[in-house]
Scaffold this active site. Structure first.
Site, PDB file in Angstrom:
ATOM      1  N   GLU A 285       0.823  -1.197   0.000  1.00  0.00           N
ATOM      2  CA  GLU A 285       0.000   0.000   0.000  1.00  0.00           C
ATOM      3  C   GLU A 285       0.864   1.256   0.000  1.00  0.00           C
ATOM      4  OE1 GLU A 285      -4.168  -1.348   2.096  1.00  0.00           O
ATOM      5  OE2 GLU A 285      -2.628  -0.462   3.356  1.00  0.00           O
TER       6      GLU A 285
ATOM      7  N   CYS B 203      -1.030   5.811  10.917  1.00  0.00           N
ATOM      8  CA  CYS B 203       0.273   5.217  11.195  1.00  0.00           C
ATOM      9  C   CYS B 203       0.151   3.874  11.906  1.00  0.00           C
ATOM     10  CB  CYS B 203       1.091   6.181  12.052  1.00  0.00           C
ATOM     11  SG  CYS B 203       2.720   5.578  12.471  1.00  0.00           S
TER      12      CYS B 203
END
Length: 376
Positions: free
Chosen positions: A95, A349
């Site tokens: 990704e 994150c």
């Protein structure tokens, strides 16, 4: 003129033509090809205009316009975050995350910040990761394989078709310095034509691979270095980052001191805030003492839940703010709190483990809010 002299003259003429005519033309051709492919996805080589006939033969026999494809694009409800699921040539997936933002929002030094709309791309360097950080979903996958330099660069190619990318951060899946050769080669492509990214707008994040940190400053000067520190003492680091055992904190800090002395650049410190683990006042003071000799920017990262993959909890907003005040007020260390975006698409994150329709976990990554602009 002797036969030997004639041979020497012929060789010199050949070398001149090769160096001063053929090579520049070939480089120009490659630049034109690259630009055309970026602007025209899924093109055939014959569609690239104005190339020598021999160039078409070479391209058809040796190269493909693209070795990866976009499998899906997911937009966040925040309207600024886009997650790309990219299929590699071996069938694996990674990704990349685009985050768009406006640097004029907020203040720096009490004054409005300069700039305007920009976009940062978070790039993966490996499929999976062998570092095994316990707060990161990607770490739960283990290591699958390294990406080639072309697969790294093509994340930028795919993203550039959706947004004008100003900054690149190697904070996606994998430990970039564990794929060192491909990383350096990819960055050299990104800083050349047609991308022309400034090295100062590229950030490489690492858990602290000491030998590679020593090498990257000479191989690729002017890059931004971000270190995933996440704890002020070795014991806590080892608890939450098993790979830290191979890179003792004392040796890591000595390496960073030498790096900063040679580079004369700020170092970015990433610090994830884990409730009751590394977010107490004593930890803030320990971190302040550790970093006081350095010129750094500390980025506090609120932990993003990753389901059953981790037992950690997110630090309260009050704890994060108190931590920041200690670093700023007592130690005069510039400290920011990372603004999280894309949580609804698992784009924040440490959250990214790709879930395909059959629920196989095959990818991951991370996201920041334009760390390069912190040095302005």
């Amino acid at each position: 003129m002797s036969v030997l002299c004639r041979v020497c003259v012929c060789v010199c003429v050949y070398i001149y033509i090769y160096i001063y005519i053929f090579i520049p033309c070939f480089i120009i051709c490659l630049s034109c090809v690259f630009r055309y492919v970026i602007q025209n996805p899924n093109c055939e080589w014959e569609e690239v205009p104005s190339l020598p006939s021999t160039a078409y033969l070479l391209l058809r026999s040796k190269f493909k316009p693209s070795i990866s494809t976009i499998h899906s694009v997911v937009e966040s409800s925040d309207d600024v975050t886009t997650k790309l699921l990219i299929k590699l040539q071996n069938g694996a997936f990674v990704e990349a995350v685009i985050m768009r933002y406006d640097t004029r929002l907020g203040k720096y030094g009490g004054k409005p910040r300069p700039g305007g709309p920009r976009a940062t791309l978070c790039i993966s360097s490996q499929v999976g990761c062998k570092m095994g950080c316990k707060f990161c979903a990607t770490g739960s996958m283990g290591f699958k394989n390294n990406l080639s330099s072309g697969e790294i660069v093509e994340q930028l190619v795919h993203a550039s078709r959706l947004s004008h990318i100003r900054n690149v951060v190697f904070m996606g899946m994998g430990e970039p310095l564990n794929n060192y050769a491909a990383l350096i080669e990819a960055i050299r492509v990104m800083t050349g034509s047609p991308f022309q990214l400034s090295p100062k707008r590229i950030t490489v994040s690492t858990v602290g691979i000491i030998h590679a940190i020593k090498k990257i400053q000479s191989d690729m000067p002017n890059l931004n270095l971000a270190v995933s520190l996440h704890a002020p003492v070795q014991d806590i680091r080892c608890q939450i980052m098993p790979a830290a055992r191979a890179f003792p904190l004392e040796k890591l800090m000595d390496t960073l001191q030498e790096y900063q002395k040679n580079s004369q650049q700020k170092i970015f410190i990433e610090y994830i805030m884990l409730d009751r683990v590394n977010d107490e006042e004593q930890h803030a003071h320990q971190l302040g003492n550790l970093l006081e000799p350095f010129e750094v920017v500390v980025n506090l990262i609120p932990f993003n839940p990753i389901g059953t993959l981790s037992h950690f909890k997110t630090s309260s907003e009050q704890r994060v703010t108190s931590f920041q005040k200690i670093l700023r007020g007592t130690y005069d260390i510039r400290t920011t709190i990372r603004k999280q975006m894309g949580q609804d698409i698992s784009g924040a994150c440490g959250q990214l483990v790709v879930n395909m329709p059959d629920n196989r976990s095959i990818g991951g990554g991370s996201l920041i809010t334009d760390i390069e602009d912190l040095h302005l």
